[in-house]
Write an enzyme that holds these catalytic residues in place. Structure first.
Site, PDB file in Angstrom:
ATOM      1  N   ASN A  58       0.862  -1.186   0.000  1.00  0.00           N
ATOM      2  CA  ASN A  58       0.000   0.000   0.000  1.00  0.00           C
ATOM      3  C   ASN A  58       0.900   1.238   0.000  1.00  0.00           C
ATOM      4  O   ASN A  58       1.505   1.577   1.007  1.00  0.00           O
ATOM      5  CB  ASN A  58      -0.882  -0.029   1.260  1.00  0.00           C
ATOM      6  CG  ASN A  58      -1.735   1.217   1.388  1.00  0.00           C
ATOM      7  OD1 ASN A  58      -1.851   2.008   0.451  1.00  0.00           O
ATOM      8  ND2 ASN A  58      -2.340   1.394   2.558  1.00  0.00           N
ATOM      9  N   PHE A  59       0.972   1.902  -1.157  1.00  0.00           N
ATOM     10  CA  PHE A  59       1.866   3.065  -1.279  1.00  0.00           C
ATOM     11  C   PHE A  59       1.309   4.305  -0.580  1.00  0.00           C
ATOM     12  O   PHE A  59       2.027   5.278  -0.401  1.00  0.00           O
ATOM     13  CB  PHE A  59       2.090   3.413  -2.765  1.00  0.00           C
ATOM     14  CG  PHE A  59       2.986   2.473  -3.518  1.00  0.00           C
ATOM     15  CD1 PHE A  59       3.533   1.351  -2.934  1.00  0.00           C
ATOM     16  CD2 PHE A  59       3.302   2.723  -4.858  1.00  0.00           C
ATOM     17  CE1 PHE A  59       4.367   0.482  -3.648  1.00  0.00           C
ATOM     18  CE2 PHE A  59       4.140   1.882  -5.583  1.00  0.00           C
ATOM     19  CZ  PHE A  59       4.661   0.753  -4.976  1.00  0.00           C
ATOM     20  N   LYS A  60       0.016   4.312  -0.282  1.00  0.00           N
ATOM     21  CA  LYS A  60      -0.634   5.506   0.301  1.00  0.00           C
ATOM     22  C   LYS A  60      -0.362   6.719  -0.595  1.00  0.00           C
ATOM     23  O   LYS A  60      -0.466   6.617  -1.811  1.00  0.00           O
ATOM     24  CB  LYS A  60      -0.167   5.719   1.738  1.00  0.00           C
ATOM     25  CG  LYS A  60      -0.263   4.445   2.579  1.00  0.00           C
ATOM     26  CD  LYS A  60       0.042   4.663   4.008  1.00  0.00           C
ATOM     27  CE  LYS A  60       0.005   3.342   4.744  1.00  0.00           C
ATOM     28  NZ  LYS A  60       0.150   3.478   6.169  1.00  0.00           N
ATOM     29  N   GLU A 116      -5.383  -4.872  10.895  1.00  0.00           N
ATOM     30  CA  GLU A 116      -4.312  -3.893  11.054  1.00  0.00           C
ATOM     31  C   GLU A 116      -4.533  -3.074  12.323  1.00  0.00           C
ATOM     32  O   GLU A 116      -5.275  -2.072  12.308  1.00  0.00           O
ATOM     33  CB  GLU A 116      -4.299  -2.929   9.873  1.00  0.00           C
ATOM     34  CG  GLU A 116      -4.112  -3.597   8.532  1.00  0.00           C
ATOM     35  CD  GLU A 116      -3.562  -2.594   7.516  1.00  0.00           C
ATOM     36  OE1 GLU A 116      -2.432  -2.794   7.078  1.00  0.00           O
ATOM     37  OE2 GLU A 116      -4.257  -1.623   7.200  1.00  0.00           O
ATOM     38  N   GLU A 143      -6.819   4.725   7.945  1.00  0.00           N
ATOM     39  CA  GLU A 143      -6.508   6.123   7.620  1.00  0.00           C
ATOM     40  C   GLU A 143      -7.691   6.795   6.937  1.00  0.00           C
ATOM     41  O   GLU A 143      -7.941   7.983   7.122  1.00  0.00           O
ATOM     42  CB  GLU A 143      -5.236   6.186   6.752  1.00  0.00           C
ATOM     43  CG  GLU A 143      -4.000   5.905   7.602  1.00  0.00           C
ATOM     44  CD  GLU A 143      -2.798   5.430   6.816  1.00  0.00           C
ATOM     45  OE1 GLU A 143      -2.831   5.444   5.577  1.00  0.00           O
ATOM     46  OE2 GLU A 143      -1.815   5.042   7.474  1.00  0.00           O
TER      47      GLU A 143
HETATM   48  C1  PEP Z   1      -0.875   0.094   6.264  1.00  0.00           C
HETATM   49  O1  PEP Z   1      -1.108   1.287   6.338  1.00  0.00           O
HETATM   50  O2  PEP Z   1      -1.660  -0.645   5.659  1.00  0.00           O
HETATM   51  C2  PEP Z   1       0.337  -0.420   6.905  1.00  0.00           C
HETATM   52  C3  PEP Z   1       0.351  -1.666   7.259  1.00  0.00           C
HETATM   53  O3  PEP Z   1       1.366   0.475   7.106  1.00  0.00           O
HETATM   54  P1  PEP Z   1       2.813   0.148   7.756  1.00  0.00           P
HETATM   55  O4  PEP Z   1       3.322  -1.117   7.131  1.00  0.00           O
HETATM   56  O5  PEP Z   1       3.661   1.339   7.427  1.00  0.00           O
HETATM   57  O6  PEP Z   1       2.605  -0.008   9.226  1.00  0.00           O
END
Ligand code: PEP
Length: 230
Positions: free
Chosen positions: A6-8, A157, A90
């Site tokens: 997930n690049f966001k 998550e 998010e």
């Molecule tokens: C996410 O936002 O889906 C995530 C898992 O981020 P990170 O790996 O940076 O904790």
């Protein structure tokens, strides 16, 4: 195993192209049973070629129309995108997506036959209340969601582990996944939250973990491919 990047709000069209080129070079030796997903920002969507699926991080529940700033099916169809992330913490937190809105989006994309990676997760104050509170919170995030949908993948998550560098412990992942697996009738279940090359083996060895959703450590093709190949 499933590995989803997930690049966001990171990467451009140009850097995503370079990323995919590098990933393709590195993944020649990957286990054919592993499944890779890449979620670039919407401006970098394209019909990329390789042993992976490109999905969209978000879209509006519409074919097209007057929804300023959003994209719908018409824009996704152009690139053959049939995979979407829904319910990411998010979006729930920063974009105010209520459970009702998340469920409406889920239903729309389910009806379109999309593969949906559906995210759930609890904040720290709930985790600190104990396991019963955690499960109650997580199960409420299935309200209005057809968890029997054949094209669903669920991502657990914990919000306090996302982007913090602090992954949940093996014990926390293990107990939560065991309970969730029962609730979701054994659908594929990913863990997300500070997964990285240093802890990937430990996480993917936990019973009930079918893969990972990765943010920070997926931004670099070398680090993400190291996770896939480890
Ligand atoms: C996410 O936002 O889906 C995530 C898992 O981020 P990170 O790996 O940076 O904790």
């Amino acid at each position: 195993m499933i590995f989803a990047a997930n690049f966001k709000t990171n990467h451009t069209r140009k850097s995503t192209e370079l990323y995919i080129r590098e990933l393709n070079e590195k993944l020649g030796t990957k286990n054919p049973e592993d499944k890779i997903y890449i979620f670039p920002p919407s401006t970098a969507l394209n019909a990329y070629e390789g042993d992976f699926t490109v999905g969209v991080q978000n879209a509006y529940a519409t074919q097209n129309g007057a929804y300023t700033g959003e994209i719908g099916l018409e824009q996704l169809d152009e690139f053959g995108i049939k995979t979407i992330l829904i319910g990411h913490s998010e979006r729930r937190e920063h974009m105010g997506e209520s459970q009702e809105k998340v469920a409406t989006k889920f239903t729309f994309f389910r009806e379109q036959g999309f593969e949906i990676i559906y995210c759930i997760g609890e904040p720290l104050y709930i985790r600190e209340k104990g396991f019963e509170a955690v499960m109650q919170y997580l199960l409420a995030q299935f309200d209005g969601i057809d968890i029997m949908y054949e094209n669903i993948i669920i991502a657990y998550e914990p919000i306090w582990a996302i982007g913090t560098g602090r992954s949940a412990t093996v014990e926390e992942i293990s107990t939560t996944h065991r309970a969730l697996k029962k609730a979701i009738n054994d659908k594929p279940l990913l863990y997300g939250g500070s997964a990285k090359p240093a802890n990937i083996k430990e996480i993917t060895s936990i019973a009930g973990v079918d893969g990972v959703l990765v943010g920070s450590a997926s931004l670099d093709a070398e680090s993400f491919s190291e996770m896939i190949l480890s």
